[in-house]
Design a protein around this motif. Structure first.
Motif, PDB file in Angstrom:
ATOM      1  N   UNK A   1       0.903  -1.219  -0.411  1.00  0.00           N
ATOM      2  CA  UNK A   1      -0.371  -0.193  -0.208  1.00  0.00           C
ATOM      3  C   UNK A   1       0.389   1.472  -0.164  1.00  0.00           C
ATOM      4  N   UNK A   2       0.511   2.222  -1.412  1.00  0.00           N
ATOM      5  CA  UNK A   2       1.250   3.165  -1.149  1.00  0.00           C
ATOM      6  C   UNK A   2       0.686   4.547   0.077  1.00  0.00           C
ATOM      7  N   UNK A   3       2.106   4.352   0.949  1.00  0.00           N
ATOM      8  CA  UNK A   3       1.488   5.685   1.384  1.00  0.00           C
ATOM      9  C   UNK A   3       1.564   7.044   1.452  1.00  0.00           C
ATOM     10  N   UNK A   4       0.592   7.717   1.333  1.00  0.00           N
ATOM     11  CA  UNK A   4       0.915   9.447   0.653  1.00  0.00           C
ATOM     12  C   UNK A   4      -0.184  10.489   2.142  1.00  0.00           C
ATOM     13  N   UNK A   5       1.700  10.953   2.118  1.00  0.00           N
ATOM     14  CA  UNK A   5       1.297  12.327   3.999  1.00  0.00           C
ATOM     15  C   UNK A   5       1.139  13.186   3.537  1.00  0.00           C
ATOM     16  N   UNK A   6       0.188  13.653   3.873  1.00  0.00           N
ATOM     17  CA  UNK A   6       0.164  15.296   3.521  1.00  0.00           C
ATOM     18  C   UNK A   6       1.482  16.162   4.371  1.00  0.00           C
ATOM     19  N   UNK A   7       2.000  16.388   3.956  1.00  0.00           N
ATOM     20  CA  UNK A   7       3.174  17.253   4.775  1.00  0.00           C
ATOM     21  C   UNK A   7       3.075  18.665   4.187  1.00  0.00           C
ATOM     22  N   UNK A   8       3.950  19.366   5.717  1.00  0.00           N
ATOM     23  CA  UNK A   8       4.292  21.292   5.520  1.00  0.00           C
ATOM     24  C   UNK A   8       5.317  21.131   3.754  1.00  0.00           C
ATOM     25  N   UNK A   9       4.398  22.469   2.934  1.00  0.00           N
ATOM     26  CA  UNK A   9       4.680  22.702   1.580  1.00  0.00           C
ATOM     27  C   UNK A   9       6.163  22.555   1.692  1.00  0.00           C
ATOM     28  N   UNK A  10       7.133  23.545   2.822  1.00  0.00           N
ATOM     29  CA  UNK A  10       8.334  24.265   3.467  1.00  0.00           C
ATOM     30  C   UNK A  10       9.848  22.748   3.027  1.00  0.00           C
ATOM     31  N   UNK A  11       8.925  21.373   3.586  1.00  0.00           N
ATOM     32  CA  UNK A  11      10.151  20.171   2.853  1.00  0.00           C
ATOM     33  C   UNK A  11      10.250  19.867   1.746  1.00  0.00           C
ATOM     34  N   UNK A  12       9.205  20.404   0.528  1.00  0.00           N
ATOM     35  CA  UNK A  12       8.986  20.235  -0.596  1.00  0.00           C
ATOM     36  C   UNK A  12      10.187  21.103  -1.507  1.00  0.00           C
ATOM     37  N   UNK A  13      10.540  22.259  -0.337  1.00  0.00           N
ATOM     38  CA  UNK A  13      11.685  22.870  -0.336  1.00  0.00           C
ATOM     39  C   UNK A  13      13.406  22.619  -0.536  1.00  0.00           C
ATOM     40  N   UNK A  14      12.879  21.851   0.411  1.00  0.00           N
ATOM     41  CA  UNK A  14      14.509  20.877   1.298  1.00  0.00           C
ATOM     42  C   UNK A  14      15.016  20.120   0.345  1.00  0.00           C
ATOM     43  N   UNK A  15      16.512  20.137  -0.305  1.00  0.00           N
ATOM     44  CA  UNK A  15      17.494  19.754  -1.348  1.00  0.00           C
ATOM     45  C   UNK A  15      17.209  17.682  -1.543  1.00  0.00           C
ATOM     46  N   UNK A  16      17.373  17.042  -1.747  1.00  0.00           N
ATOM     47  CA  UNK A  16      17.162  15.678  -2.028  1.00  0.00           C
ATOM     48  C   UNK A  16      15.991  15.478  -1.286  1.00  0.00           C
ATOM     49  N   UNK A  17      15.436  15.659   0.300  1.00  0.00           N
ATOM     50  CA  UNK A  17      14.159  15.929   0.293  1.00  0.00           C
ATOM     51  C   UNK A  17      12.806  16.235  -1.035  1.00  0.00           C
ATOM     52  N   UNK A  18      12.677  17.262  -0.913  1.00  0.00           N
ATOM     53  CA  UNK A  18      11.720  18.019  -1.816  1.00  0.00           C
ATOM     54  C   UNK A  18      11.471  16.223  -3.045  1.00  0.00           C
ATOM     55  N   UNK A  19      13.029  16.471  -3.595  1.00  0.00           N
ATOM     56  CA  UNK A  19      12.723  15.874  -5.170  1.00  0.00           C
ATOM     57  C   UNK A  19      12.233  14.645  -4.166  1.00  0.00           C
ATOM     58  N   UNK A  20      12.831  13.457  -3.074  1.00  0.00           N
ATOM     59  CA  UNK A  20      11.715  12.285  -2.659  1.00  0.00           C
ATOM     60  C   UNK A  20       9.647  12.714  -2.546  1.00  0.00           C
ATOM     61  N   UNK A  21       9.979  13.595  -2.160  1.00  0.00           N
ATOM     62  CA  UNK A  21       8.222  13.594  -1.305  1.00  0.00           C
ATOM     63  C   UNK A  21       7.626  14.328  -3.316  1.00  0.00           C
TER      64      UNK A  21
END
Length: 291
Positions: free
Chosen positions: A83-103
């Motif tokens: 089951x593929x999990x899709x989290x609601x995450x703070x938009x700021x996390x998507x601007x972090x290098x590597x982390x944002x790409x993975x998200x």
């Protein structure tokens, strides 16, 4: 049904969400290839109630939230059940290098703090549910402020999503992750090896609210039912009773989001609030239409 150290449930029916692109599957595989071995080294796990996870439809997962690695704990369980999990995450996390790409690659769902884009988050979550995926949303909106890590007063994001989609709401509680990475900790506590228990509950009955408008009273009533279900499950898991009154950050002059630090004797036992927005609590529901 329980799972052993491998996390595999017997007679598990594989479930592949509809509409998931090859690119997204590749990202999930890459992220899981790093996270799963690391988690297996750090913790021993006991998973219970895996048969209660829906296998032929999208659904909403509502976990308790007591440490920053909770999303990895819950995501690990879901991913191991195909089951593929899709989290609601703070938009700021998507601007972090590597982390944002993975998200972004794994189609996680950004939530804007300002509230202006909260409606987009609901639309994205609806798309995941329509495709048969699992949306993970923390009803507390952030890490619990309760000193003993009990679920605190909930926010209405999960209720709003449930009311708007009629998707099943599945409670998931866990205990032990905070021993590996304490709330707002600065590092992992590897030795001795810790054990994390995760329990999947029966779908929460919210049928009495079907067809109602999303007014404040309705959403708050739904949220209370969700928080009661999570708290009761956690009481059973921990083997003790939660406080009679659920922790309310507002009543303790605490902000509803962001990091706070318990200074202990260094600050005469008082809790210090900080206004930084760096707390990486995936699944935040603190803004606009989600609260």
């Amino acid at each position: 049904m329980s799972a052993d150290e491998t996390g595999k449930a017997p007679h598990k029916r594989p479930f592949k969400p509809k509409g998931m692109s090859i690119k997204t599957r590749i990202f999930f595989t890459l992220v899981a290839g790093v996270a799963r071995p690391a988690m297996n080294v750090l913790i021993g796990k006991q998973w219970h109630g895996l048969e209660k996870l829906p296998r032929d439809e999208g659904f909403i997962v509502v976990p308790n939230h007591c440490t920053e690695i909770d999303p990895i704990v819950v995501g690990h369980l879901l991913y191991n059940q195909n089951i593929m999990p899709h989290f609601l995450a703070k938009d700021g996390l998507f601007n972090i290098p590597v982390v944002g790409t993975a998200l972004r690659g794994a189609q996680q769902i950004p939530v804007e703090r300002s509230g202006a884009g909260a409606g987009k988050s609901l639309v994205a979550a609806q798309t995941v549910l329509d495709g048969g995926g699992a949306v993970v949303i923390y009803p507390e909106g952030t890490l619990t402020r309760d000193p003993e890590l009990w679920p605190m007063k909930g926010r209405t994001g999960a209720a709003r999503l449930a009311l708007g989609t009629s998707a099943k709401v599945i409670p998931v509680v866990h205990w032990g992750a905070q021993e590996v990475f304490p709330r707002y900790g600065k590092g992992f506590k590897i030795f001795p090896r810790k054990r994390v228990k995760v329990v999947v509950g029966d779908p929460i009955d919210l049928s009495e609210f079907h067809g109602r408008s999303g007014d404040k009273a309705t959403l708050e009533a739904m949220t209370e039912i969700i928080m009661v279900a999570i708290t009761e499950m956690l009481e059973e898991l921990r083997g003790t009773k939660a406080p009679a009154v659920r922790w309310d950050p507002a009543a303790h002059q605490q902000s509803s989001h962001g990091r706070f630090v318990e200074r202990g004797s260094a600050n005469n036992g008082k809790t210090t609030e900080t206004s930084t927005d760096t707390e990486p609590d995936a699944g935040a529901t603190e803004t606009g239409d989600l609260t």
